[in-house]
Design a protein around this motif. Structure first.
Motif, short mmCIF file in Angstrom:
data_model
loop_
_atom_site.label_atom_id
_atom_site.label_comp_id
_atom_site.label_asym_id
_atom_site.label_seq_id
_atom_site.Cartn_x
_atom_site.Cartn_y
_atom_site.Cartn_z
N THR A 107 7.48 -6.34 -30.16
CA THR A 107 8.29 -6.05 -28.97
C THR A 107 9.61 -5.39 -29.36
O THR A 107 10.00 -4.38 -28.77
CB THR A 107 8.56 -7.37 -28.21
N ILE A 108 10.26 -5.96 -30.36
CA ILE A 108 11.57 -5.42 -30.77
C ILE A 108 11.41 -3.99 -31.31
O ILE A 108 12.22 -3.11 -31.04
CB ILE A 108 12.20 -6.33 -31.84
N ASN A 109 10.33 -3.79 -32.09
CA ASN A 109 10.15 -2.48 -32.74
C ASN A 109 9.35 -1.50 -31.90
O ASN A 109 9.04 -0.40 -32.38
CB ASN A 109 9.46 -2.68 -34.09
N VAL A 127 6.14 3.36 -30.80
CA VAL A 127 5.73 4.37 -29.82
C VAL A 127 6.05 5.78 -30.34
O VAL A 127 5.29 6.72 -30.10
CB VAL A 127 6.38 4.10 -28.44
N ASP A 128 7.13 5.92 -31.10
CA ASP A 128 7.45 7.23 -31.68
C ASP A 128 6.35 7.69 -32.64
O ASP A 128 6.01 8.89 -32.69
CB ASP A 128 8.79 7.18 -32.42
N VAL A 129 5.77 6.75 -33.39
CA VAL A 129 4.66 7.12 -34.29
C VAL A 129 3.49 7.64 -33.45
O VAL A 129 2.88 8.66 -33.76
CB VAL A 129 4.22 5.90 -35.15
N ILE A 171 6.70 2.49 -23.95
CA ILE A 171 7.33 1.30 -24.53
C ILE A 171 7.08 0.10 -23.62
O ILE A 171 6.69 -0.99 -24.06
CB ILE A 171 8.84 1.53 -24.76
N GLU A 172 7.27 0.35 -22.34
CA GLU A 172 7.06 -0.72 -21.35
C GLU A 172 5.61 -1.19 -21.35
O GLU A 172 5.33 -2.39 -21.38
CB GLU A 172 7.43 -0.16 -19.98
N ASN A 194 1.34 -5.01 -22.96
CA ASN A 194 0.06 -5.26 -23.64
C ASN A 194 0.15 -6.41 -24.64
O ASN A 194 -0.83 -7.12 -24.89
CB ASN A 194 -0.42 -4.00 -24.37
N SER A 195 1.35 -6.60 -25.22
CA SER A 195 1.49 -7.64 -26.24
C SER A 195 1.36 -9.04 -25.65
O SER A 195 1.26 -10.02 -26.39
CB SER A 195 2.82 -7.50 -26.98
#
Ligand SMILES: CC(C)(COP(=O)(O)OP(=O)(O)OC[C@H]1O[C@@H](n2cnc3c(N)ncnc32)[C@H](O)[C@@H]1OP(=O)(O)O)[C@@H](O)C(=O)NCCC(=O)NCCS
Length: 188
Positions: free
Chosen positions: A14-16, A21-23, A39-40, A45-46
């Motif tokens: 969650t923090i990262n 998402v950039d990857v 990101i949201e 999903n987590s």
């Protein structure tokens, strides 16, 4: 190229999420405008049962991310699969059984420049090694002659066709939906 491949806890994921998402955006060559929404979605999903995430890290840089969770009749994705199976003549008895017991590989991406060096393969093994489900299912965009790393990787891990040329609602692109029994039979 020897990355550290390791599971991420839900808080770590969650923090990262922005970096992860950039990857994904770089790997898929998507427009950065989708960043905040993804990101949201990834953070949401987590919260799914069975959520598991794996990162590949080289010199403190995240170069790969893979995650998934248990398939569920409450998920949009499973409704789409059921529609696809019905459209191709109805699920077989085996498919009906599988649809209640699979791990959905939601995302697997490696940063461009690091692709084709076995990182995706290592992440898939780590992601799926403790999955409690009988099968893993994923989707990938169709491409002529299956000529990309994604298809090569999934085939080499033992994934076979569940649906081909399938169109998810709201997406014009054709997808292959691929399935493999677990545990993976193909070693690293
Ligand atoms: C798809 C993706 C995640 C795969 O990760 P990767 O690190 O590039 O994949 P790997 O190097 O582990 O495997 C890919 C290739 O190596 C081969 N390979 C690697 N290790 C192997 C082994 N031990 N035995 C056999 N084949 C192997 C794979 O079959 C595949 O073959 P190819 O190079 O001819 O295409 C990555 O390429 C990527 O991010 N692509 C862009 C985004 C994308 O398509 N994501 C998936 C969307 S569904």
């Amino acid at each position: 190229m020897s990355p550290i491949i390791r599971k991420l806890s839900i808080p770590e994921f969650t923090i990262n999420a922005p970096v992860l998402v950039d990857v994904y955006i770089d790997a898929m060559n998507y427009d950065k405008a989708i960043r905040d929404t993804r990101i949201e979605v990834w953070r949401r999903n987590s919260q799914n049962p069975g959520f598991t995430a794996v990162a590949a890290v080289i010199d403190d840089q995240v170069v790969g991310i893979a995650y998934g969770f248990n398939g569920s009749p409450d998920h949009w994705w499973q409704h789409q699969l059921r529609r696809g199976l019905r459209q191709q003549g109805g699920p077989t008895e085996e498919e009906i059984h599988i649809i209640y017991d699979y791990f959905e590989v939601a995302e697997v991406h490696v940063q461009p420049g690091f692709q084709g060096h076995g990182i995706g393969r290592k992440m898939m093994h780590e992601l799926l090694k403790d999955a409690a489900s009988s099968h893993a299912i994923l989707s990938t965009p169709e491409i002529d002659e299956e000529a990309n790393h994604a298809f090569s990787l999934y085939r080499s891990l033992g994934f076979s066709d569940l649906l081909r040329d399938f169109r998810f609602d709201g997406d014009q692109r054709a997808f292959a939906v691929l399935i493999t029994p677990l545990p993976l039979q193909h070693s690293l």
